[in-house]
Design a protein around this motif. Structure first.
Motif, PDB file in Angstrom:
ATOM      1  N   ASP A 575       0.822  -1.216   0.000  1.00 50.97           N
ATOM      2  CA  ASP A 575       0.000   0.000   0.000  1.00 50.97           C
ATOM      3  C   ASP A 575       0.857   1.268   0.000  1.00 50.97           C
ATOM      4  N   LEU A 576       1.730   1.366  -0.978  1.00 52.13           N
ATOM      5  CA  LEU A 576       2.572   2.554  -1.158  1.00 52.13           C
ATOM      6  C   LEU A 576       2.492   2.997  -2.612  1.00 52.13           C
ATOM      7  N   SER A 577       2.725   4.282  -2.829  1.00 52.30           N
ATOM      8  CA  SER A 577       2.928   4.796  -4.184  1.00 52.30           C
ATOM      9  C   SER A 577       4.222   5.596  -4.193  1.00 52.30           C
ATOM     10  N   VAL A 578       4.942   5.517  -5.315  1.00 51.89           N
ATOM     11  CA  VAL A 578       6.247   6.160  -5.453  1.00 51.89           C
ATOM     12  C   VAL A 578       6.210   7.062  -6.685  1.00 51.89           C
ATOM     13  N   PHE A 579       6.612   8.325  -6.504  1.00 49.25           N
ATOM     14  CA  PHE A 579       6.671   9.299  -7.595  1.00 49.25           C
ATOM     15  C   PHE A 579       8.120   9.745  -7.760  1.00 49.25           C
ATOM     16  N   GLN A 580       8.599   9.739  -9.028  1.00 41.07           N
ATOM     17  CA  GLN A 580       9.981  10.137  -9.306  1.00 41.07           C
ATOM     18  C   GLN A 580      10.016  11.061 -10.523  1.00 41.07           C
ATOM     19  N   ASP A 610       0.511  -2.600  -4.373  1.00 37.85           N
ATOM     20  CA  ASP A 610      -0.787  -3.037  -3.842  1.00 37.85           C
ATOM     21  C   ASP A 610      -1.826  -1.927  -4.001  1.00 37.85           C
ATOM     22  N   ASP A 611      -2.599  -1.664  -2.959  1.00 40.29           N
ATOM     23  CA  ASP A 611      -3.644  -0.638  -3.033  1.00 40.29           C
ATOM     24  C   ASP A 611      -3.009   0.724  -2.767  1.00 40.29           C
ATOM     25  N   ALA A 612      -2.357   1.256  -3.781  1.00 35.06           N
ATOM     26  CA  ALA A 612      -1.525   2.453  -3.621  1.00 35.06           C
ATOM     27  C   ALA A 612      -2.376   3.694  -3.358  1.00 35.06           C
ATOM     28  N   PRO A 613      -1.990   4.526  -2.386  1.00 36.66           N
ATOM     29  CA  PRO A 613      -2.730   5.760  -2.103  1.00 36.66           C
ATOM     30  C   PRO A 613      -2.414   6.848  -3.128  1.00 36.66           C
ATOM     31  N   VAL A 614      -3.349   7.791  -3.270  1.00 36.57           N
ATOM     32  CA  VAL A 614      -3.134   8.929  -4.150  1.00 36.57           C
ATOM     33  C   VAL A 614      -2.348  10.009  -3.404  1.00 36.57           C
ATOM     34  N   LEU A 615      -1.984  11.078  -4.132  1.00 35.53           N
ATOM     35  CA  LEU A 615      -1.180  12.149  -3.526  1.00 35.53           C
ATOM     36  C   LEU A 615      -1.935  12.887  -2.421  1.00 35.53           C
ATOM     37  N   GLY A 616      -3.235  13.120  -2.628  1.00 33.00           N
ATOM     38  CA  GLY A 616      -3.953  13.951  -1.662  1.00 33.00           C
ATOM     39  C   GLY A 616      -3.381  15.359  -1.659  1.00 33.00           C
ATOM     40  N   ILE A 627       7.834   9.069  -1.509  1.00 33.36           N
ATOM     41  CA  ILE A 627       7.064   7.859  -1.260  1.00 33.36           C
ATOM     42  C   ILE A 627       5.816   8.274  -0.492  1.00 33.36           C
ATOM     43  N   ILE A 628       4.643   7.850  -0.977  1.00 40.29           N
ATOM     44  CA  ILE A 628       3.372   8.242  -0.378  1.00 40.29           C
ATOM     45  C   ILE A 628       2.805   7.047   0.386  1.00 40.29           C
ATOM     46  N   PRO A 629       2.857   7.070   1.733  1.00 40.04           N
ATOM     47  CA  PRO A 629       2.274   5.972   2.508  1.00 40.04           C
ATOM     48  C   PRO A 629       0.768   6.114   2.727  1.00 40.04           C
ATOM     49  N   GLY A 632      -1.856  12.615   1.295  1.00 38.41           N
ATOM     50  CA  GLY A 632      -1.445  13.823   1.994  1.00 38.41           C
ATOM     51  C   GLY A 632      -0.163  13.704   2.780  1.00 38.41           C
ATOM     52  N   GLU A 633       0.386  12.503   2.893  1.00 37.84           N
ATOM     53  CA  GLU A 633       1.619  12.279   3.653  1.00 37.84           C
ATOM     54  C   GLU A 633       2.710  11.823   2.696  1.00 37.84           C
ATOM     55  N   MET A 634       3.940  12.317   2.883  1.00 40.11           N
ATOM     56  CA  MET A 634       5.017  11.903   1.990  1.00 40.11           C
ATOM     57  C   MET A 634       6.310  11.705   2.764  1.00 40.11           C
ATOM     58  N   VAL A 635       7.115  10.775   2.252  1.00 37.47           N
ATOM     59  CA  VAL A 635       8.429  10.476   2.803  1.00 37.47           C
ATOM     60  C   VAL A 635       9.452  10.743   1.707  1.00 37.47           C
ATOM     61  N   ILE A 636      10.504  11.520   2.049  1.00 41.14           N
ATOM     62  CA  ILE A 636      11.527  11.894   1.067  1.00 41.14           C
ATOM     63  C   ILE A 636      12.814  11.161   1.418  1.00 41.14           C
ATOM     64  N   PRO A 637      13.293  10.263   0.553  1.00 39.86           N
ATOM     65  CA  PRO A 637      14.581   9.618   0.820  1.00 39.86           C
ATOM     66  C   PRO A 637      15.697  10.658   0.899  1.00 39.86           C
ATOM     67  N   GLN A 638      16.631  10.456   1.785  1.00 40.26           N
ATOM     68  CA  GLN A 638      17.708  11.425   1.990  1.00 40.26           C
ATOM     69  C   GLN A 638      18.494  11.626   0.692  1.00 40.26           C
TER      70      GLN A 638
END
Length: 640
Positions: A575-580, A610-616, A627-629, A632-638
């Motif tokens: 349940d993740l989506s990844v934008f690059q 899997d059931d990937a979330p949208v950006l919100g 990475i969108i868990p 509306g929430e995002m994680v930025i790799p260092q």
């Protein structure tokens, strides 16, 4: 003296007469709407029952009733106002092509009023006052019902405005006057429509479509075009402010509530699932279908992308029948180097304020001319003549960062021209303009009279030069004219709809509405597809001439070092989506052979796990990887 004669008790005619008179008065008050002001559940029930009796109408044959509440229109938490004075408003759509037999405004929620404050609530609908009452102190729940049938039966919408007024006693001093009362209208507050029959026009169905919608389509057989049509519709609806989900036709049939449902399938497939045309006639681009009394919108020709554009355009109100068949509709985008704030729904009417006023507006890069970053914001503020001890100050913030604060002159139009730094701008931006009026003397004894102020229509966003974005903010401009949406030719069952939902979300966030979108369903090997030579959005694949910072293998995320150090390999994710944000690369041998090679092509790679979330409302800016868990929430790799 005793007697054997029995006295027969007389019938109490006088008491019975009083009872009949009282009952007649009660019925009269209910009918006139005066008892409980027609504003309570019991009062409404009795009024309906009396009308049914005198009209000879059976409860089983009552007219259809539709509810449009704040939650349906995007105010999921309702509307809250607090302090003196406080304002809020909400737009609730009505129907046009059915006679409205009854129209009621229903307000429910909770109020909390200080015992030391004098508080009044005013509610208006389309500028006409519905209620103005002093609120009793204390904390309590409420539910009020107002009959608006005579005043607004022919209106196309109900613009409901709330105003909280009041004051504090002299012994209680507070600089902001923001204490004293709070009233919260819950998400179920709204309007109730009793019509003379089921809605049967396209514009009425679209008007009552709730904030959350579902697009139902079958598998990509017999044509991949249906999936592309669903993605186009999902992108347009997302851009228009709807929250969009993609489901299979099987789920649409099983769902007990089909409000907010769009069908994407051939007429034959729709009939197989038990849907039928609302009215017979020639097949059109968009038609109304029904199943078990529920009316839904269906698009059944994958080649007719004009219908998608029309459904989300300003021309929709002309669709008065059960179908519409636009053969050509491209729409016109914003042009020029200036965009008035009125186009962003900023209120430019005269406002009456005592201590201050705030204006807020949002803008998305993908909805601006050419996807370009604006360079300046010009504000024209007209202020009234004021006393010598009054100071007017304007504060302007972009995405929560204060970009300017200036003192204004009374009795004239003040023009502020502010720079909008590219480093502070994101895909979705929020600007807040606060006007603050300070008195140098007087304290809590100052006059609380309100004065007129106005943010003029000439206030605008400007593009004085080419200001380029970076990372994600560079993509709307790269996608302004054309973009290829590349998707796998084959996907496992259950993978196509999450991928389609994510594709629609990416198009809405990154691609200007006037851009040409091409769908390409391509073969890939281990997630690597053919090379890209035009701007692209790649869903669950990576072009062979692109080096993506993150590599996705099913439920596995791999980050390989690109000179910044660090290697990551995380597995068993869900349940993740990844934008690059990426660019194509050119082999060094080709560069050496030809110095005139075209510049690298910009693109976006999106992966759904899997059931990937949208950006919100995730605040994507100049980052290159997120990475969108959850929405509306995002994680930025260092390093990215």
């Amino acid at each position: 003296m005793k007697t054997n004669r029995e006295y027969k008790r007389k019938f109490p005619w006088f008491s019975a007469s009083l009872g009949v008179i009282a009952l007649a008065c009660v019925i009269t008050l209910f009918v006139s709407g005066q008892l409980n002001a027609g504003r309570g559940d019991f009062g409404v029930f009795m009024t309906r029952m009396f009308n049914n009796v005198i009209q000879g109408q059976s409860p089983l044959a009552q007219s259809p009733v539709y509810h449009v509440n704040l939650a349906d229109m995007g105010h999921e938490d309702g509307v809250v106002i607090s302090g003196f004075p406080a304002y809020a408003s909400a737009r609730l759509p009505l129907v046009r092509d059915r006679e409205t037999k009854a129209l009621r405004l229903i307000l429910s929620g909770e109020q909390d009023v200080s015992a030391q404050a004098v508080t009044a609530l005013r509610v208006t609908v389309n500028g006409r006052r519905v209620i103005e009452r002093v609120l009793a102190p204390g904390r309590r729940e409420f539910r009020w019902v107002f009959d608006l049938t005579e005043e607004f039966a022919g209106a196309s919408e109900a613009q409901v405005a709330f105003q909280l007024m009041g004051d504090l006693p002299e012994g209680l001093c507070h600089d902001q006057r923001s204490v004293g009362a709070l009233i919260a209208f819950d998400g179920q507050s709204g309007v109730e429509l009793e019509l003379d029959g089921p809605i049967d026009s396209l514009r009425d169905v679209m008007a009552l479509t709730p904030h959350r919608v579902k697009i139902a389509t079958a598998s990509r057989e017999p044509s991949e075009g249906y999936l592309g049509l669903a993605i186009r519709l999902g992108a347009r609806l997302t851009r228009a402010g709807y929250q969009v989900d993609m489901i299979d036709l099987d789920q649409a049939v099983e769902s007990p509530n089909r409000d907010g449902l769009f069908l994407i399938a051939s007429p034959e497939r729709l009939r197989q699932y038990g849907f039928e045309r609302l009215q017979s006639g020639a097949q059109a681009g968009t038609t109304l279908w029904q199943r078990k009394g529920k009316v839904v919108v269906a698009l059944s020709d994958p080649e007719r992308i004009e219908t998608v554009r029309f459904l989300t355009s300003e021309l929709l109100p002309i669709a008065r029948a059960d179908s519409v068949d636009p053969v050509l509709y491209t729409g016109v985008g914003q042009i020029g180097d200036r965009l008035s704030l009125t186009a962003l729904n900023v209120d430019t009417d005269v406002q009456r304020v005592s201590d201050g006023r705030e204006w807020r507006f949002d803008y998305d890069l993908a909805q601006l001319p050419g996807g370009r970053l604006p360079t300046h914001l010009q504000l024209d503020l007209r202020l009234p003549a004021d006393a010598d001890d009054v100071t007017n100050v304007a504060h302007v913030a972009l995405n929560g960062a204060l970009i300017d604060s200036q003192r204004l002159e009374s009795g004239r139009v003040n023009t502020l021209r502010l720079e909008l730094p590219s480093t502070l701008q994101k895909l979705h931006n929020t600007v807040s303009i606060s006007l603050q009026r300070d008195h140098e003397r007087g304290g809590c004894e100052i006059n609380r009279q309100r004065y007129p102020v106005q943010l003029l229509e000439s206030s605008s966003l400007f593009w004085d030069n080419d200001q380029f974005g970076a990372g994600f903010t560079s993509l709307p401009r790269a996608f302004a004219n054309l973009v290829d949406v590349r998707m796998p030719a084959y996907m496992e069952p259950g993978e196509d709809l999450p991928a389609a939902r994510l594709a629609a979300n990416a198009i809405a966030a990154f691609v200007p509405a006037t851009s040409q979108i091409n769908f390409i369903f391509e073969e890939s090997e281990n997630g690597i597809a053919g090379p890209a030579d035009r701007p692209f959005i790649s869903i669950d694949t990576t072009p062979s001439n692109v080096s993506a910072p993150l590599r996705i293998y099913a439920d596995r995320v791999v980050i390989e070092s690109d000179g910044q150090g660090g290697v990551t390999d995380v597995r068993a994710l869900s349940d993740l989506s990844v934008f690059q944000a990426v660019k194509t690369r050119t082999p060094q041998s080709d560069v050496a052979a030809d110095a005139n090679l075209p510049a690298p092509t910009a693109g976006l790679i999106v992966h759904a796990i899997d059931d990937a979330p949208v950006l919100g409302n995730a605040p994507l800016g100049q980052e290159r990887v997120v990475i969108i868990p959850s929405p509306g929430e995002m994680v930025i790799p260092q390093g990215y």
